[in-house]
Design an enzyme around this catalytic site. Structure first.
Site, PDB file in Angstrom:
ATOM      1  N   TYR A  45       0.832  -1.206   0.000  1.00 49.41           N
ATOM      2  CA  TYR A  45       0.000   0.000   0.000  1.00 49.41           C
ATOM      3  C   TYR A  45       0.868   1.258   0.000  1.00 49.41           C
ATOM      4  CZ  TYR A  45      -2.952   3.774   1.699  1.00 49.41           C
ATOM      5  OH  TYR A  45      -3.594   4.972   1.835  1.00 49.41           O
ATOM      6  N   HIS A  75      -3.034  16.730  -1.124  1.00 49.97           N
ATOM      7  CA  HIS A  75      -3.571  16.794   0.230  1.00 49.97           C
ATOM      8  C   HIS A  75      -3.245  18.112   0.948  1.00 49.97           C
ATOM      9  CE1 HIS A  75      -4.498  12.655  -0.478  1.00 49.97           C
ATOM     10  NE2 HIS A  75      -4.994  12.491   0.734  1.00 49.97           N
ATOM     11  N   ASN A 187       1.489  10.754   6.759  1.00 46.32           N
ATOM     12  CA  ASN A 187       0.629   9.757   7.391  1.00 46.32           C
ATOM     13  C   ASN A 187       1.017   9.550   8.849  1.00 46.32           C
ATOM     14  OD1 ASN A 187       0.012   6.226   7.033  1.00 46.32           O
ATOM     15  ND2 ASN A 187      -1.488   7.847   7.213  1.00 46.32           N
ATOM     16  N   ARG A 287     -12.221  26.473  50.012  1.00 46.01           N
ATOM     17  CA  ARG A 287     -11.935  25.367  50.906  1.00 46.01           C
ATOM     18  C   ARG A 287     -11.691  24.050  50.168  1.00 46.01           C
ATOM     19  NH1 ARG A 287     -16.581  22.682  53.969  1.00 46.01           N
ATOM     20  NH2 ARG A 287     -17.576  24.664  53.520  1.00 46.01           N
TER      21      ARG A 287
END
Length: 503
Positions: A45, A75, A187, A287
């Site tokens: 891939y 991208h 990535n 407190r």
């Protein structure tokens, strides 16, 4: 090479530099050489297939380099304002942290160039919006990669310049593609992790200020000191509560303002008293500081661990493993760890902000505190207004943070042709957390100014403990005692800068 938050702190704020050892470079090269050999006759891939849903299409051998350039350029689609330099630099360090795990198959040229960008403060333009946090920060990381190949825009010496021009000035060569540089750089979870690392440093700083202001306001109120006592807090068990109480005791040790309950109420001197002028117990925002800030501390302790693990993790896909002699396909780019932690940090910081706003209300509300003029007004009541309008800013800012505290981790919109059918939105979580932290600083700033003003109203400067007195003196170096009505916005900006500088 191990990346810690202290290391990132020094890189961002103390001009430290990154250095890769010969062993780091050798291991990175070994991973690259393994991938080069392994990928020769296999379908892997992002090396000889398309990306995302396009993975079903094989890419011809003569187009493999174009494939890597294409993912970078296609991208680079971010939108919105540019991330500030410190967040981008931290993101680049986080990406480096992933590369030195030697599971990316990236060429040493890319790692060396990334180090040069970090060390020379060449800051790529990264827009805030674009990541769904599932294949990591594809869009924002693509903007880093775009600059590394000599395109796009960088922030350099305070100006936006073309990357090509800056690289020529710095005598740097644009990155060349070898096997999978485009995919390796784009990535992973590095942008959300970088933003989260900076968030963590500021969140821890804000907690330190909250602990200090928790002591200071109780000094002003002349509270009984048993609310931070060791026996009381030990029996609750939670280590965060005990940590906060211990820290407050250490700060308050030199205070002349806090009272001992045994000296005032346990000494048999109130037998005939039916109504007590002084409060037997102070308001919860004073407190219950250890009980409120204890969970904040524990949340930040866990987020620190998660962030440092992510800084030193391989968040690529696929994972190149020379030791196993294999390339594994999976989802290490998924940003759930960061997304969930940043939501938790955000919620914890909203709680811290709410506490600061309530403490501010105590100081401003004369009928509640019973010892201070309305809104700490040292002028003429009715004619002057003291810090009245500062509360509007603090309250509205706190309200915005309460709205932003809605968890983002539970949001997921399928996209990418449903290839990314569940996503983390981790970068959005980190960015919203960043916004909440900015708001927290603004509210804390107004509280610190009010604490200094209240100290002047009561003239108790010399009764304060050492640390609160030091903070009082530092604030007074930047802003004067408020006597006449005056614009506050410049003073608020000065004190906010001071609080941030203590990171």
């Amino acid at each position: 090479m191990k990346i810690t938050l202290e290391f990132i702190h020094d890189l961002l704020y103390k001009n430290a530099k990154v250095e890769l050892s010969d062993k780091d470079l050798q291991n990175i090269n070994d991973c690259y050489q393994f991938l080069k050999c392994f990928a020769n006759d296999k379908i892997i891939y992002g090396i000889n297939t398309g990306f995302g849903p396009m993975a079903q299409w094989r890419v011809d051998d003569h187009n493999l380099k174009d494939l890597q350039y294409n993912i970078i350029r296609s991208h680079s689609t971010g939108a919105g304002a540019a991330l500030d330099d410190e967040y981008v630099k931290a993101a680049m360090v986080a990406r480096l942290g992933s590369f030195v795990q030697c599971r990316s198959g990236i060429h040493t040229e890319a790692v060396k160039l990334l180090c040069e960008f970090i060390n020379r403060d060449i800051i790529p333009f990264i827009p805030e919006h674009g990541s769904v946090g599932a294949s990591g920060d594809l869009v924002q990381l693509a903007h880093i990669a775009l600059c590394m190949i000599g395109e796009g825009t960088v922030h350099y010496h305070g100006k936006w310049e073309s990357t090509k021009k800056v690289m020529e000035l710095e005598n740097l060569k644009p990155l060349s593609v070898h096997i999978r540089e485009g995919l390796s750089i784009t990535n992973g979870t590095s942008v959300m992790t970088g933003i989260s690392a900076v968030n963590q440093l500021h969140a821890e700083n804000l907690l330190r200020w909250a602990i200090l202001s928790g002591v200071w306001i109780n000094e002003i109120a002349e509270s009984f000191d048993d609310f931070i006592s060791e026996p009381l807090n030990r029996c609750r068990i939670h280590y965060g509560q005990q940590y906060i109480a211990t820290a407050m005791r250490d700060i308050a040790d030199s205070s002349l303002c806090l009272r001992k309950r045994e000296h005032v109420l346990y000494n048999n001197s109130h037998k005939d008293t039916t109504v007590f002028h002084d409060k037997v117990q102070s308001y919860y925002s004073l407190r219950c500081t250890p009980q409120i800030l204890g969970p904040v501390y524990e949340t930040l302790e866990n987020s620190r661990r998660i962030i440092e693990e992510e800084l030193n993790a391989a968040s690529d896909n696929p994972i190149v493993d020379p030791e196993a002699g294999n390339v594994f396909h999976g989802g290490n780019f998924h940003g759930d760890y960061i997304s969930l932690e940043e939501d938790k940090v955000k919620i914890a910081l909203v709680r811290l902000t709410m506490t600061a706003e309530r403490q501010l209300n105590y100081l401003f509300h004369d009928r509640i505190n019973g010892i201070l003029p309305p809104f700490l007004n040292m002028g003429t009541l009715g004619l002057n207004y003291g810090m009245q309008a500062c509360q509007f800013t603090a309250t509205s800012t706190t309200a915005e943070s309460q709205t932003l505290s809605m968890p983002n981790y539970v949001h997921s919109i399928p996209n990418n042709n449903d290839n990314q059918d569940i996503v983390s939105m981790g970068t959005n979580s980190a960015l919203i957390c960043k916004h909440v932290i900015e708001n927290a600083y603004q509210v804390m700033t107004i509280l610190m100014m009010a604490l200094a003003q209240a100290t002047d109203c009561l003239k108790i400067q010399n009764k304060l403990c050492m640390q609160t007195k030091h903070s009082y003196n530092e604030i007074r170096k930047l802003t004067p005692v408020i006597l006449d009505d005056t614009p506050f916005y410049e003073d608020i900006a000065k004190i906010e800068t001071y609080l941030k500088s203590r990171i």
